[in-house]
Design a protein around this motif. Structure first.
Motif, PDB file in Angstrom:
ATOM      1  N   CYS A  87       0.833  -1.209   0.000  1.00 35.69           N
ATOM      2  CA  CYS A  87       0.000   0.000   0.000  1.00 35.69           C
ATOM      3  C   CYS A  87       0.867   1.258   0.000  1.00 35.69           C
ATOM      4  O   CYS A  87       0.519   2.255  -0.631  1.00 35.69           O
ATOM      5  CB  CYS A  87      -0.965  -0.003   1.178  1.00 35.69           C
ATOM      6  N   PHE A  88       2.013   1.226   0.664  1.00 33.80           N
ATOM      7  CA  PHE A  88       2.923   2.378   0.632  1.00 33.80           C
ATOM      8  C   PHE A  88       3.524   2.535  -0.763  1.00 33.80           C
ATOM      9  O   PHE A  88       3.662   3.652  -1.271  1.00 33.80           O
ATOM     10  CB  PHE A  88       4.033   2.219   1.676  1.00 33.80           C
ATOM     11  N   LEU A  89       3.884   1.423  -1.396  1.00 33.84           N
ATOM     12  CA  LEU A  89       4.422   1.484  -2.757  1.00 33.84           C
ATOM     13  C   LEU A  89       3.405   2.095  -3.715  1.00 33.84           C
ATOM     14  O   LEU A  89       3.750   2.929  -4.556  1.00 33.84           O
ATOM     15  CB  LEU A  89       4.833   0.088  -3.241  1.00 33.84           C
ATOM     16  N   LYS A  90       2.141   1.697  -3.576  1.00 30.42           N
ATOM     17  CA  LYS A  90       1.083   2.247  -4.433  1.00 30.42           C
ATOM     18  C   LYS A  90       0.856   3.733  -4.155  1.00 30.42           C
ATOM     19  O   LYS A  90       0.346   4.457  -5.010  1.00 30.42           O
ATOM     20  CB  LYS A  90      -0.220   1.468  -4.259  1.00 30.42           C
ATOM     21  N   ALA A  91       1.222   4.193  -2.957  1.00 28.54           N
ATOM     22  CA  ALA A  91       1.076   5.602  -2.598  1.00 28.54           C
ATOM     23  C   ALA A  91       2.307   6.420  -2.996  1.00 28.54           C
ATOM     24  O   ALA A  91       2.399   7.590  -2.671  1.00 28.54           O
ATOM     25  CB  ALA A  91       0.816   5.738  -1.099  1.00 28.54           C
ATOM     26  N   GLY A  92       3.259   5.784  -3.706  1.00 24.21           N
ATOM     27  CA  GLY A  92       4.416   6.516  -4.208  1.00 24.21           C
ATOM     28  C   GLY A  92       5.705   6.348  -3.420  1.00 24.21           C
ATOM     29  O   GLY A  92       6.724   6.926  -3.762  1.00 24.21           O
ATOM     30  N   TRP A  93       5.672   5.551  -2.363  1.00 24.07           N
ATOM     31  CA  TRP A  93       6.877   5.305  -1.569  1.00 24.07           C
ATOM     32  C   TRP A  93       7.745   4.281  -2.298  1.00 24.07           C
ATOM     33  O   TRP A  93       7.303   3.642  -3.241  1.00 24.07           O
ATOM     34  CB  TRP A  93       6.502   4.776  -0.188  1.00 24.07           C
ATOM     35  N   TYR A  94       8.982   4.107  -1.847  1.00 22.33           N
ATOM     36  CA  TYR A  94       9.861   3.089  -2.439  1.00 22.33           C
ATOM     37  C   TYR A  94      10.568   2.309  -1.335  1.00 22.33           C
ATOM     38  O   TYR A  94      10.726   2.790  -0.222  1.00 22.33           O
ATOM     39  CB  TYR A  94      10.881   3.708  -3.400  1.00 22.33           C
ATOM     40  N   ARG A  95      10.939   1.080  -1.668  1.00 21.81           N
ATOM     41  CA  ARG A  95      11.670   0.241  -0.713  1.00 21.81           C
ATOM     42  C   ARG A  95      13.096   0.776  -0.589  1.00 21.81           C
ATOM     43  O   ARG A  95      13.763   1.009  -1.583  1.00 21.81           O
ATOM     44  CB  ARG A  95      11.712  -1.211  -1.183  1.00 21.81           C
ATOM     45  N   ALA A  96      13.526   0.939   0.666  1.00 23.64           N
ATOM     46  CA  ALA A  96      14.856   1.490   0.924  1.00 23.64           C
ATOM     47  C   ALA A  96      15.746   0.495   1.653  1.00 23.64           C
ATOM     48  O   ALA A  96      16.774   0.866   2.212  1.00 23.64           O
ATOM     49  CB  ALA A  96      14.727   2.778   1.729  1.00 23.64           C
ATOM     50  N   GLY A  97      15.348  -0.763   1.655  1.00 22.53           N
ATOM     51  CA  GLY A  97      16.175  -1.781   2.292  1.00 22.53           C
ATOM     52  C   GLY A  97      15.433  -2.507   3.396  1.00 22.53           C
ATOM     53  O   GLY A  97      14.203  -2.472   3.486  1.00 22.53           O
ATOM     54  N   GLN A  98      16.219  -3.156   4.241  1.00 23.20           N
ATOM     55  CA  GLN A  98      15.677  -3.945   5.330  1.00 23.20           C
ATOM     56  C   GLN A  98      16.564  -3.746   6.546  1.00 23.20           C
ATOM     57  O   GLN A  98      17.792  -3.666   6.428  1.00 23.20           O
ATOM     58  CB  GLN A  98      15.651  -5.424   4.934  1.00 23.20           C
ATOM     59  N   THR A  99      15.953  -3.667   7.722  1.00 28.09           N
ATOM     60  CA  THR A  99      16.719  -3.503   8.950  1.00 28.09           C
ATOM     61  C   THR A  99      17.284  -4.850   9.394  1.00 28.09           C
ATOM     62  O   THR A  99      16.859  -5.904   8.903  1.00 28.09           O
ATOM     63  CB  THR A  99      15.848  -2.937  10.083  1.00 28.09           C
ATOM     64  N   GLY A 100      18.192  -4.824  10.341  1.00 32.40           N
ATOM     65  CA  GLY A 100      18.746  -6.050  10.892  1.00 32.40           C
ATOM     66  C   GLY A 100      17.693  -6.907  11.564  1.00 32.40           C
ATOM     67  O   GLY A 100      17.842  -8.124  11.670  1.00 32.40           O
ATOM     68  N   ALA A 101      16.606  -6.266  12.002  1.00 32.52           N
ATOM     69  CA  ALA A 101      15.511  -6.995  12.660  1.00 32.52           C
ATOM     70  C   ALA A 101      14.491  -7.526  11.656  1.00 32.52           C
ATOM     71  O   ALA A 101      13.479  -8.101  12.041  1.00 32.52           O
ATOM     72  CB  ALA A 101      14.817  -6.088  13.671  1.00 32.52           C
ATOM     73  N   GLY A 102      14.743  -7.306  10.360  1.00 35.15           N
ATOM     74  CA  GLY A 102      13.847  -7.834   9.336  1.00 35.15           C
ATOM     75  C   GLY A 102      12.708  -6.924   8.930  1.00 35.15           C
ATOM     76  O   GLY A 102      11.814  -7.333   8.192  1.00 35.15           O
ATOM     77  N   LEU A 103      12.706  -5.672   9.402  1.00 32.80           N
ATOM     78  CA  LEU A 103      11.672  -4.726   9.002  1.00 32.80           C
ATOM     79  C   LEU A 103      11.970  -4.182   7.613  1.00 32.80           C
ATOM     80  O   LEU A 103      13.132  -3.941   7.274  1.00 32.80           O
ATOM     81  CB  LEU A 103      11.589  -3.563   9.988  1.00 32.80           C
ATOM     82  N   ILE A 104      10.935  -3.978   6.821  1.00 33.78           N
ATOM     83  CA  ILE A 104      11.091  -3.402   5.484  1.00 33.78           C
ATOM     84  C   ILE A 104      11.088  -1.884   5.637  1.00 33.78           C
ATOM     85  O   ILE A 104      10.145  -1.308   6.178  1.00 33.78           O
ATOM     86  CB  ILE A 104       9.948  -3.849   4.557  1.00 33.78           C
ATOM     87  N   ALA A 105      12.152  -1.246   5.182  1.00 33.14           N
ATOM     88  CA  ALA A 105      12.261   0.210   5.241  1.00 33.14           C
ATOM     89  C   ALA A 105      11.667   0.801   3.969  1.00 33.14           C
ATOM     90  O   ALA A 105      11.958   0.346   2.861  1.00 33.14           O
ATOM     91  CB  ALA A 105      13.725   0.625   5.376  1.00 33.14           C
ATOM     92  N   LEU A 106      10.817   1.806   4.142  1.00 31.27           N
ATOM     93  CA  LEU A 106      10.170   2.485   3.019  1.00 31.27           C
ATOM     94  C   LEU A 106      10.389   3.985   3.160  1.00 31.27           C
ATOM     95  O   LEU A 106      10.384   4.518   4.278  1.00 31.27           O
ATOM     96  CB  LEU A 106       8.675   2.178   2.999  1.00 31.27           C
ATOM     97  N   ARG A 107      10.564   4.668   2.019  1.00 26.97           N
ATOM     98  CA  ARG A 107      10.773   6.116   2.025  1.00 26.97           C
ATOM     99  C   ARG A 107       9.944   6.781   0.950  1.00 26.97           C
ATOM    100  O   ARG A 107       9.591   6.182  -0.061  1.00 26.97           O
ATOM    101  CB  ARG A 107      12.243   6.449   1.778  1.00 26.97           C
ATOM    102  N   LEU A 108       9.696   8.057   1.190  1.00 24.15           N
ATOM    103  CA  LEU A 108       9.026   8.912   0.218  1.00 24.15           C
ATOM    104  C   LEU A 108       9.780  10.229   0.210  1.00 24.15           C
ATOM    105  O   LEU A 108       9.912  10.876   1.248  1.00 24.15           O
ATOM    106  CB  LEU A 108       7.564   9.141   0.625  1.00 24.15           C
TER     107      LEU A 108
END
Length: 93
Positions: free
Chosen positions: A62-83
């Protein structure tokens, strides 16, 4: 730069949950617009999605569809997203 270290003013989406019928991407887009109207536009927005805590087979979609992009993954396995401010496009349904 895209994918690089944080620079300037950063707003963080701390919590998001869609409990209604509206598309999540539309809610995210509206929340960004309302926040920026009230406090000005940051240089960048950030959030993290925990794949283990969402029902989607595509966490963060849903964030990707709102224009955000994947910015990697944290050491804890969280997906990082940025706009990036000014990089927002029309929200896709």
């Amino acid at each position: 730069p895209r994918g690089g270290p944080r620079q300037g003013k950063v707003f963080v989406c701390q919590l998001f949950r869609n409990e209604g019928d509206q598309l999540a991407s539309q809610i995210i887009g509206e929340a960004v617009a309302l926040t920026e109207a009230a406090w000005g536009a940051p240089d960048q927005w950030q959030t993290w999605v925990n794949p283990a805590r969402v029902r989607s087979r595509n966490p963060g979609y849903c964030f990707l569809k709102a224009g955000w992009y994947r910015a990697g993954q944290t050491g804890a396995g969280l997906i990082a997203l940025r706009l990036e401010s000014g990089a927002k496009e029309e929200v896709e349904p």
